[in-house]
Write an enzyme that holds these catalytic residues in place. Structure first.
Site, PDB file in Angstrom:
ATOM      1  N   ASP A 255       0.815  -1.216   0.000  1.00 35.94           N
ATOM      2  CA  ASP A 255       0.000   0.000   0.000  1.00 35.94           C
ATOM      3  C   ASP A 255       0.851   1.270   0.000  1.00 35.94           C
ATOM      4  O   ASP A 255       0.514   2.242  -0.654  1.00 35.94           O
ATOM      5  CB  ASP A 255      -0.895  -0.013   1.253  1.00 35.94           C
ATOM      6  CG  ASP A 255      -1.905   1.133   1.254  1.00 35.94           C
ATOM      7  OD1 ASP A 255      -2.579   1.316   0.223  1.00 35.94           O
ATOM      8  OD2 ASP A 255      -2.003   1.841   2.274  1.00 35.94           O
ATOM      9  N   HIS A 260       4.469   4.942  -2.848  1.00 39.04           N
ATOM     10  CA  HIS A 260       4.798   6.279  -2.358  1.00 39.04           C
ATOM     11  C   HIS A 260       6.227   6.385  -1.794  1.00 39.04           C
ATOM     12  O   HIS A 260       6.954   7.311  -2.099  1.00 39.04           O
ATOM     13  CB  HIS A 260       3.817   6.706  -1.268  1.00 39.04           C
ATOM     14  CG  HIS A 260       2.377   6.577  -1.674  1.00 39.04           C
ATOM     15  ND1 HIS A 260       1.939   6.793  -2.959  1.00 39.04           N
ATOM     16  CD2 HIS A 260       1.265   6.252  -0.969  1.00 39.04           C
ATOM     17  CE1 HIS A 260       0.631   6.627  -3.017  1.00 39.04           C
ATOM     18  NE2 HIS A 260       0.202   6.286  -1.829  1.00 39.04           N
TER      19      HIS A 260
END
Ligand code: BG6
Length: 510
Positions: A255, A260
């Site tokens: 995730d 990111h």
């Protein structure tokens, strides 16, 4: 390599996009509700959207245009943080929003879309420019892409361009990312594809490149000769909310880390690109991701830590443990926290550890990148204690309280040679006095303008999955040892502190 879509060349610097239609799959989902529509509304408030801009939203529930628009209005109202809801802007924006109930796996839904587009495009003068957005559950992506192809919705007719934005996660692992890409590239050319990672749309993240490459003083010391270590923290003070269906199969590594955090890592460590073209920037990012040392099974054991939150208190409020969250499988071993030590095998970074950590239900929401410099080679002030002579640290505060801080040592006023660390501080808020645009505002606009610089190229996506692969495999293979626990509202499991303590370092206290 061909830089951008040929139908779009020469438009990168102008910030006024051509008229177009944005077709959102997942029209009533969480992303559309919380991010996409509020971002479009704000773009329209700032007059960035072209005349005739049209949104066509598809999702399963039957609804009329009016019902859909009314639902959107409440979402926009809720997310309008510091600016009051502007009815006139809303009404003119909402006029261009249309809703089609659809079954993503049924070809007749796409026929409905074809027919609708052929009516609406001439009426709204969007010139056949189409931007598809995949904001559904990732398990629907392949079916949607195939159906778009079968209905010829991928074809650029005459002057109109067609592009597709694919929301993260792009795959669940290396194999599925490759499979998905095969589907994508059988229907769209690479120049039509925009793989989104919304961290790249954050102002503070883009500023990393400006800070490094528009200033003379930092780049000469940006290497192993001066830097001791880098720490990247992405802490969230919320749990998984209502997202168990997605998160329980995903976990923190997929995730946050694969996307990111590796993007942040790439931007702080990449070489300067020869120019600021999309391909030059993206090639440097791919190169640095390919330079990160892959993990052996022993490396996974020594240099990665996972954790799962249990009950605790965040800001004085009691928080549930992960296993008590609605929708989480009983006994789930999904990690809600990950900490990893990376090494980069190149001349600039050899032996400089990059520590990353991310977790849900931590004490604060805080994302930062801290560059800790080496100690002075010869210290004159023997009377100072160890705490008084901490190393220099440069911190990019990504969010909240966006800014940059440089910590250095100063003399305490007085008769003795006492010292103390002090900060030189830059804050976006006070320096520019502007509200920072949401990441999705920037990225949606870039895509309408045909600028892929801030979107992920497939080689980077594959490189980041390749890095995650041994960790995912090892964590998955180990079904018996207990997952390290941390109390909600704490900074993660003890094992993560030990990871750094073994190297005589500690996590920054935030
Ligand atoms: C998303 C993740 O991509 O990023 C979420 O799926 C996470 O789990 C979010 O909360 C964090 O984004 P931001 O912009 O709030 O830091």
């Amino acid at each position: 390599m061909d830089e951008t879509n040929p139908l779009r060349s020469g438009r990168r610097l102008s910030r006024s996009p051509e008229p177009s239609a944005l077709i959102i799959f997942g029209g009533s989902g969480d992303l559309t509700r919380r991010k996409l529509i509020p971002a479009l509304y704000r773009l329209s408030q700032q007059r960035f959207l072209p005349a005739g801009f049209t949104v066509v939203a598809l999702s399963r529930s039957p609804m009329s245009n009016e019902q859909y628009r009314a639902m959107l209005r409440t979402w926009v109202d809720k997310t309008a943080e510091d600016s009051p809801f502007d009815l006139a802007t809303w009404e003119s924006f909402a006029q261009g929003i249309f809703y089609i109930p659809a079954d993503y796996r049924d070809p007749s839904s796409y026929q409905k879309l074809v027919n609708f587009m052929s009516e609406i495009e001439p009426a709204r003068r969007t010139g056949g420019n189409r931007l598809f957005y995949l904001a559904t559950a990732p398990s629907d992506y392949a079916a949607i892409i195939r159906n778009l192809g079968s209905a010829n919705l991928n074809v650029e007719n005459g002057s109109g361009w067609v592009q597709i934005i694919i929301e993260k996660p792009f795959g669940q692992d290396l194999k599925s990312a490759r499979e998905l890409n095969k589907e994508v590239s059988s229907v769209f050319r690479e120049q039509q594809v925009y793989r989104i990672d919304h961290y790249l749309g954050k102002e503070t993240v883009q500023n990393i490149l400006v800070f490094r490459f528009a200033n003379e003083i930092f780049e000469p010391i940006w290497n192993r000769n001066f830097i001791d270590n880098i720490q990247i923290t992405a802490a969230e003070n919320l749990g998984i909310g209502s997202r168990a269906a997605y998160y329980d199969d995903s976990g923190a590594l997929r995730d946050m880390v694969q996307s990111h955090i590796l993007q942040l890592l790439a931007l702080v460590t990449m070489e300067p690109p020869p120019n600021f073209s999309a391909e030059a920037v993206r090639s440097e990012k791919a190169k640095i991701l390919n330079s990160i040392r892959p993990f052996s099974p022993e490396g996974v054991r020594r240099f990665s830590v996972r954790g799962q939150y249990n009950r605790g208190f965040i800001g004085g409020k009691e928080a549930l443990g992960y296993l008590e969250e609605p929708g989480v499988a009983p006994g789930s071993r999904t990690e809600t926290y990950a900490a990893i030590r990376f090494l980069i095998d190149n001349w600039r970074w050899a032996d400089v550890p990059v520590y990353i950590r991310t977790g849900k239900n931590m004490p604060k929401r805080e994302t930062e990148i801290a560059i800790t410099f080496q100690r002075t080679p010869h210290f004159l002030f023997r009377q100072a204690s160890a705490e008084q002579v901490e190393s220099n640290v440069l911190v990019f505060r990504i969010q909240p309280d966006e800014g940059i801080t440089l910590k250095f040592i100063a003399k305490l006023p007085g008769q003795s040679m006492e010292m103390q660390p002090v900060n030189m501080d830059f804050r976006y808020g006070s320096t520019f006095g502007l509200h920072l645009a949401e990441a999705y505002e920037r990225l949606l606009l870039d895509c309408m303008l045909g600028d892929p610089t801030l979107f992920d190229r497939i080689d980077s996506v594959e490189a980041s999955w390749e890095l995650m692969e041994p960790i995912l495999r090892a964590w998955n293979a180990d079904q018996s040892s207990p997952i390290p626990q941390y109390a909600s509202g704490s900074w993660g499991p003890r094992e993560a502190d030990e990871l750094l303590a073994r190297e005589n370092r500690s996590w920054r206290s935030l």
